[in-house]
Design an enzyme around this catalytic site. Structure first.
Site, PDB file in Angstrom:
ATOM      1  N   SER A  83       0.833  -1.208   0.000  1.00  0.00           N
ATOM      2  CA  SER A  83       0.000   0.000   0.000  1.00  0.00           C
ATOM      3  C   SER A  83       0.867   1.258   0.000  1.00  0.00           C
ATOM      4  O   SER A  83       0.903   2.002   0.977  1.00  0.00           O
ATOM      5  CB  SER A  83      -0.915  -0.046   1.227  1.00  0.00           C
ATOM      6  OG  SER A  83      -1.800   1.036   1.202  1.00  0.00           O
TER       7      SER A  83
HETATM    8  N1  LIG Z   1       7.177  -4.945  -8.623  1.00  0.00           N
HETATM    9  C1  LIG Z   1       6.843  -5.321  -7.368  1.00  0.00           C
HETATM   10  N2  LIG Z   1       6.791  -4.389  -6.380  1.00  0.00           N
HETATM   11  C2  LIG Z   1       6.455  -4.769  -5.135  1.00  0.00           C
HETATM   12  N3  LIG Z   1       6.126  -6.036  -4.763  1.00  0.00           N
HETATM   13  C3  LIG Z   1       6.167  -6.983  -5.725  1.00  0.00           C
HETATM   14  C4  LIG Z   1       6.514  -6.684  -7.056  1.00  0.00           C
HETATM   15  N4  LIG Z   1       6.448  -7.830  -7.772  1.00  0.00           N
HETATM   16  C5  LIG Z   1       6.086  -8.806  -6.927  1.00  0.00           C
HETATM   17  N5  LIG Z   1       5.915  -8.311  -5.687  1.00  0.00           N
HETATM   18  C6  LIG Z   1       5.457  -9.098  -4.521  1.00  0.00           C
HETATM   19  O1  LIG Z   1       4.069  -8.777  -4.353  1.00  0.00           O
HETATM   20  C7  LIG Z   1       3.777  -8.585  -2.972  1.00  0.00           C
HETATM   21  C8  LIG Z   1       3.326  -7.125  -2.706  1.00  0.00           C
HETATM   22  O2  LIG Z   1       2.050  -6.943  -3.246  1.00  0.00           O
HETATM   23  P1  LIG Z   1       1.013  -5.887  -2.634  1.00  0.00           P
HETATM   24  O3  LIG Z   1      -0.336  -6.285  -3.129  1.00  0.00           O
HETATM   25  O4  LIG Z   1       1.201  -5.795  -1.152  1.00  0.00           O
HETATM   26  O5  LIG Z   1       1.504  -4.534  -3.310  1.00  0.00           O
HETATM   27  S1  LIG Z   1       0.719  -3.146  -3.398  1.00  0.00           S
HETATM   28  O6  LIG Z   1       0.093  -2.884  -2.082  1.00  0.00           O
HETATM   29  O7  LIG Z   1      -0.296  -3.246  -4.465  1.00  0.00           O
HETATM   30  O8  LIG Z   1       1.745  -2.154  -3.740  1.00  0.00           O
HETATM   31  C9  LIG Z   1       5.027  -8.944  -2.208  1.00  0.00           C
HETATM   32  O9  LIG Z   1       4.939 -10.308  -1.879  1.00  0.00           O
HETATM   33  P2  LIG Z   1       4.583 -10.782  -0.362  1.00  0.00           P
HETATM   34  O10 LIG Z   1       5.716 -10.340   0.474  1.00  0.00           O
HETATM   35  O11 LIG Z   1       4.486 -12.272  -0.456  1.00  0.00           O
HETATM   36  O12 LIG Z   1       3.283 -10.116   0.007  1.00  0.00           O
HETATM   37  C10 LIG Z   1       6.138  -8.732  -3.217  1.00  0.00           C
HETATM   38  O13 LIG Z   1       7.224  -9.539  -2.988  1.00  0.00           O
END
Ligand SMILES: Nc1ncnc2c1ncn2[C@@H]1O[C@H](COP(=O)(O)OS(=O)(=O)O)[C@@H](OP(=O)(O)O)[C@H]1O
Ligand SMILES: Nc1ncnc2c1ncn2[C@@H]1O[C@H](COP(=O)(O)OP(=O)(O)O)[C@@H](O)[C@H]1O
Length: 147
Positions: free
Chosen positions: A55
């Site tokens: 977020s």
């Molecule tokens: N480009 C990029 N930027 C950030 N994160 C990435 C990206 N690609 C994949 N991931 C993996 O996706 C998880 C984060 O997703 P979110 O839904 O929390 O992101 S957001 O709130 O929409 O910004 C988080 O995984 P989890 O830690 O398992 O939740 C990230 O590792």
């Protein structure tokens, strides 16, 4: 503890409800909008709902706060980029540094730090148990839980 709780995170949201979304600014905004609406439904059902998403934008967190109302608790799980890169559980930081993943938070996509979160948890310095205790203490203080 006798409370009905649920955690929404990437694992149960990005693979279904938001499977059409990527990591552009627009898609992240839509991701958080959908999650906020789902969280509100959980609250209406009497569930303590925890949402564990990056977020990255203040405006979206503020919209979620407005939607949910007075029970909204913003917990900033702070961790330095350095520690995140050392942990690199899925090897994504390494790939982002190599340019294999574009728009990666902290490397090539922005993160707007919360200005007035209810709680800041120093996940880079404190143990997991200390972090959990800090959150439980806060929830007790607010009478969200009573144990
Ligand atoms: N480009 C990029 N930027 C950030 N994160 C990435 C990206 N690609 C994949 N991931 C993996 O996706 C998880 C984060 O997703 P979110 O839904 O929390 O992101 S957001 O709130 O929409 O910004 C988080 O995984 P989890 O830690 O398992 O939740 C990230 O590792
Ligand atoms: N407070 C903490 N103390 C020690 N290790 C932690 C702490 N918080 C998270 N970790 C570790 O960091 C890694 C990433 O945590 P995770 O919850 O998967 O993060 P996220 O889903 O936000 O990417 C995991 O290996 C986890 O065990």
């Amino acid at each position: 503890m006798g409370y009905h709780t649920f955690v929404l995170d990437g694992d149960n949201v990005r693979h279904n409800l938001c499977e059409d979304l990527g990591f552009s600014n627009e898609d992240r905004i839509e991701n958080i909008r959908r999650i906020s609406e789902v969280a509100k439904l959980f609250i209406e059902a009497g569930v303590i709902i925890m949402t564990a998403f990056i977020s990255p934008f203040r405006a979206d967190r503020e919209k979620a706060r407005q939607l949910v109302g007075e029970d909204f608790v913003e917990i900033y799980c702070h961790c330095s980029l350095n520690v995140c890169e050392q942990r690199d559980v899925k090897g994504l930081y390494k790939r982002a540094r190599k340019g294999e993943i574009k728009e990666f938070t902290g490397i090539s996509s922005p993160y707007e730090e919360p200005e007035n979160p209810e709680l800041v948890i120093e996940t880079g310095h404190q143990s997991l148990d200390e972090c959990v205790d800090q959150i439980l203490d806060y929830l007790r203080q607010c009478n969200i839980i009573n144990i």
